[in-house]
Design an enzyme around this catalytic site. Sequence first.
Site, short mmCIF file in Angstrom:
data_model
loop_
_atom_site.label_atom_id
_atom_site.label_comp_id
_atom_site.label_asym_id
_atom_site.label_seq_id
_atom_site.Cartn_x
_atom_site.Cartn_y
_atom_site.Cartn_z
N GLN A 75 0.84 -1.21 0.00
CA GLN A 75 0.00 0.00 0.00
C GLN A 75 0.87 1.26 0.00
O GLN A 75 0.60 2.23 0.72
CB GLN A 75 -0.96 -0.02 1.19
CG GLN A 75 -2.14 -0.94 1.00
CD GLN A 75 -3.07 -0.46 -0.13
OE1 GLN A 75 -3.15 0.72 -0.44
NE2 GLN A 75 -3.78 -1.40 -0.74
N SER A 76 1.90 1.29 -0.83
CA SER A 76 2.82 2.43 -0.87
C SER A 76 2.15 3.66 -1.50
O SER A 76 1.69 3.61 -2.64
CB SER A 76 4.04 2.04 -1.70
OG SER A 76 4.82 3.20 -1.99
#
Length: 337
Positions: A75-76
Amino acid sequence: MNLARFPRIRLGHLPTPLEPMEALSRHLGGPKLWIKRDDCTGLSTGGNKTRKLEFLMAEALGLKADIVITQGATQSNHARQTAAAAAKLGLECLILLEDRTGYADPAYRMSGNVLMDKLHGAQVSRRPGGADMQAEMEAVAANLTARGRRPYVIPGGGSNPVGALGYVNAALELVAQAAEIGLRIDHLVHATGSAGTQAGLVAGLVALNSGIPVLGIGVRAPKPRQEANVLALAERTAAHLGLPGLIRPEHVVANCDYVGQGYGIPTQGMVEAVRLVAEKEGILLDPVYSGKGMAGLIDLIGQGRFGKEENIVFLHTGGQAGLFGYPEAFGLPPELG
Ligand SMILES: *Cc1c(COP(=O)(O)O)cnc(C)c1O
């Protein structure tokens, strides 16, 4: 210090607002809380990486790159903003996502930032948790170079002396805004991870002789390692600015008591902080960074670490897209958080 010496491409909606959080300040009984809205930088729902990418992408274009490569956790937010910037500039984008949490939830693996990476046309390739991601990127880049491509590799979080210039710029912006409204900032608090945000802020604020101390709330590494990472990058950033020797160890302070079980793993304090700020201020924080940063700030306020009349600015570094990757965290009973 003259930032105009460095190549830059405008990607963000800047300056971002600096706003009081009156209801939250009242609820907590002081100090006076303010929020610097870097969640509103505009690029693909915004966030702090946009400021770094203004300088990084300018360097990529200067080097005639045709593809950018970067890496981050599943989930960057950095990956998402890089994918958007590359799309806007007509560059290909290859993202390596490290499975740091091991979560199998399809929302975590496919929604939120991952959905947006794909919408921006980035190619996404996954790696197991614990992989040497810098080495993985270099291997991919070497392969592309051998095939005649011109890759530009951006380190995780965009954290190197070029990217950190984005937060030197933010320091200039914040000090000017505070002067305009007559605000004496006593502390600047934000979530710190790959260190570029804090390093740039510290370099900029010290270069300006602002007297504003920065407190980074860690989201991954223990305090000694986090402070060493920030200090090393702040020193390199100052040298890049032409100010070697500017930064001293006492300029860099991190508090890493709010990480919980690890990077990207929800904590009860994070869930409570996200809920409280959503309910009192109508502002969304994120589960991985700003939620833990705010949880730390609220806890430190509860411990009486700040004077009631002090002005604290919380830098909102963005990341709300990540909320959609963590639906369960906000439905769980608090004792399981
Ligand atoms: C990357 C990120 C941070 C941390 O910034 P670093 O420069 O990596 O220390 C904080 N908040 C959000 C939302 C982020 O995406």
